[in-house]
Design an enzyme around this catalytic site. Structure first.
Site, PDB file in Angstrom:
ATOM      1  N   PRO A  89     -27.616 -23.663 -41.192  1.00 16.42           N
ATOM      2  CA  PRO A  89     -28.489 -24.836 -41.112  1.00 16.42           C
ATOM      3  C   PRO A  89     -27.932 -26.104 -41.750  1.00 16.42           C
ATOM      4  O   PRO A  89     -28.573 -27.141 -41.724  1.00 16.42           O
ATOM      5  CB  PRO A  89     -29.743 -24.370 -41.852  1.00 16.42           C
TER       6      PRO A  89
ATOM      7  N   LYS B 249     -23.779 -25.680 -46.335  1.00 18.24           N
ATOM      8  CA  LYS B 249     -22.374 -25.714 -46.748  1.00 18.24           C
ATOM      9  C   LYS B 249     -21.696 -27.003 -46.290  1.00 18.24           C
ATOM     10  O   LYS B 249     -20.818 -27.522 -46.984  1.00 18.24           O
ATOM     11  CB  LYS B 249     -21.647 -24.470 -46.239  1.00 18.24           C
TER      12      LYS B 249
ATOM     13  N   ASP C 213     -19.291 -22.607 -28.612  1.00 18.11           N
ATOM     14  CA  ASP C 213     -18.930 -21.272 -29.066  1.00 18.11           C
ATOM     15  C   ASP C 213     -17.708 -21.417 -29.971  1.00 18.11           C
ATOM     16  O   ASP C 213     -16.642 -21.858 -29.522  1.00 18.11           O
ATOM     17  CB  ASP C 213     -18.609 -20.380 -27.863  1.00 18.11           C
TER      18      ASP C 213
ATOM     19  N   CYS D 137     -22.879 -13.383 -46.019  1.00 15.61           N
ATOM     20  CA  CYS D 137     -23.896 -13.105 -47.043  1.00 15.61           C
ATOM     21  C   CYS D 137     -24.367 -11.658 -46.934  1.00 15.61           C
ATOM     22  O   CYS D 137     -25.554 -11.362 -47.062  1.00 15.61           O
ATOM     23  CB  CYS D 137     -25.052 -14.089 -46.963  1.00 15.61           C
TER      24      CYS D 137
END
Length: 367
Positions: A173, A176, A224, A296
């Site tokens: 989102p 970073k 992509d 994560c």
């Protein structure tokens, strides 16, 4: 009212009183309702049993300690990433008075690690205190971004310098990408996202935090990521691959059993996608440039195994050991797992250090 609830309300009163010139003002009654009545997360037993089998084998006792934290969302800590492009008048002082400290400046000040001189500021609290997010207002820049502080590790490992061309391959989102902009002003920051909804979310994040005067440095695309290396070979100094993964925190609280079972089946397909994204990043970075791969999840198949297989199949790439000073400067607050094989670094949540999971590995393209 509990001590943590009182601290929460006190922090809200302090921070929001100086925020947005009243645009984000909200009554204490509303804030109390928001804090106390927030629905509890619903645990997915199917996912938990799967994690117990996998992670007890891969991480041993480290898993059971992490498990205790993951099963207690009320213990989770939150970082407050400050936006250097916003008006931070009084905000840092308020945070300090409430017991927040700057993650990158509070420990080992004598260290000469790469964290020593960057402008990025993330404030953390020893207790699980969470201030509310700020609302989006057109033309006004938010002051802070809430995040798991361990998610800054990939950005710190990337070590972006002024004027460098940077690609955030899976950017939504946008946390970073925002953190990159807090560390240095790049010559170009290419933020890519393949999913339309998440791409729109990314755009809104950047609009909320980046001033118009710097937006010419941003390129936001809907592609992509596996194709970018072929389309733009050697175009970037640094590339971040924060890969799609089986997000352990989210998956544990999958809304229903059927969806949890579906995600676990899809999980077996993730390593192939992750390897293809990492290879694309290596094609996109120039010789001598750095690629950081992160997830994560604590999954060995999505972390060390992905990196090992790419290293074995992609010529001219070397695994870089993160500076020990870099690790030491953060070890007071992050728990670094003992990995087997020892490829990259993995932060796992532990009592009192609830940050993570966050895996990070740094690769250098030699030719």
């Amino acid at each position: 009212m509990s001590g943590s609830s009182f601290l929460f309300l006190k922090s809200i009163k302090c921070i929001l009183s100086s925020s947005c010139h009243g645009q984000n003002t909200i009554s204490n009654t509303q804030l109390a309702a928001q804090y106390i009545s927030k629905p509890q997360k619903q645990l997915c037993e199917t996912v938990l049993k799967y994690f117990d089998r996998q992670y007890s084998e891969e991480l041993g006792e480290q898993w059971w300690n992490a498990r205790d934290v993951l099963l207690n969302p009320l213990s989770w800590q939150y970082g407050v990433l400050l936006n250097r492009f916003s008006d931070l008048t009084n905000l840092k002082q308020c945070l300090a008075e409430l017991g927040y400290t700057n993650l990158l400046q509070q420990t080992h000040p004598e260290s000469h690690s790469q964290t020593a001189d960057i402008p990025l500021q993330c404030f953390i609290h020893p207790d699980p205190v969470r201030i509310p997010t700020q609302s989006h207002h057109t033309g006004w820049l938010k002051q802070y971004y809430l995040l798991n502080a361990a998610s800054l590790l990939p950005v710190l490992a990337l070590n972006v310098q002024e004027g460098e061309n940077v690609l955030d391959l899976c950017a939504a989102p946008g946390g970073k990408s925002l953190a990159i902009l807090q560390t240095a002003t790049p010559g170009l920051l290419h933020c890519n996202e393949v999913d339309q909804h998440r791409h729109d979310w990314l755009l809104k994040t950047l609009e909320s935090y980046v001033p118009p005067s710097l937006r010419h440095l941003l390129s936001v695309t809907l592609q992509d990521g596996r194709s970018i290396g072929t389309m733009q070979p050697g175009a970037y100094d640094k590339v971040l691959v924060d890969a799609p993964c089986s997000n352990d925190r989210s998956w544990l609280y999958t809304p229903d059993t059927h969806r949890g079972e579906m995600w676990l089946k899809e999980r077996t397909q993730l390593p192939l996608l992750q390897k293809e994204l990492l290879c694309s990043a290596l094609a996109a970075v120039r010789p001598g440039g750095i690629v950081v791969y992160s997830t994560c999840t604590m999954s060995r198949a999505e972390n060390q195994s992905v990196v090992e297989e790419v290293l074995a199949s992609y010529p001219g790439v070397e695994l870089q050991e993160l500076e020990q000073q870099f690790i030491d400067s953060l070890s007071d607050h992050f728990c670094f797992a003992h990995l087997h094989p020892s490829v990259g670094q993995l932060v796992i949540p532990q009592k009192g250090k609830t940050w993570g999971p966050m895996y990070v590995s740094q690769l250098k393209k030699i030719y």
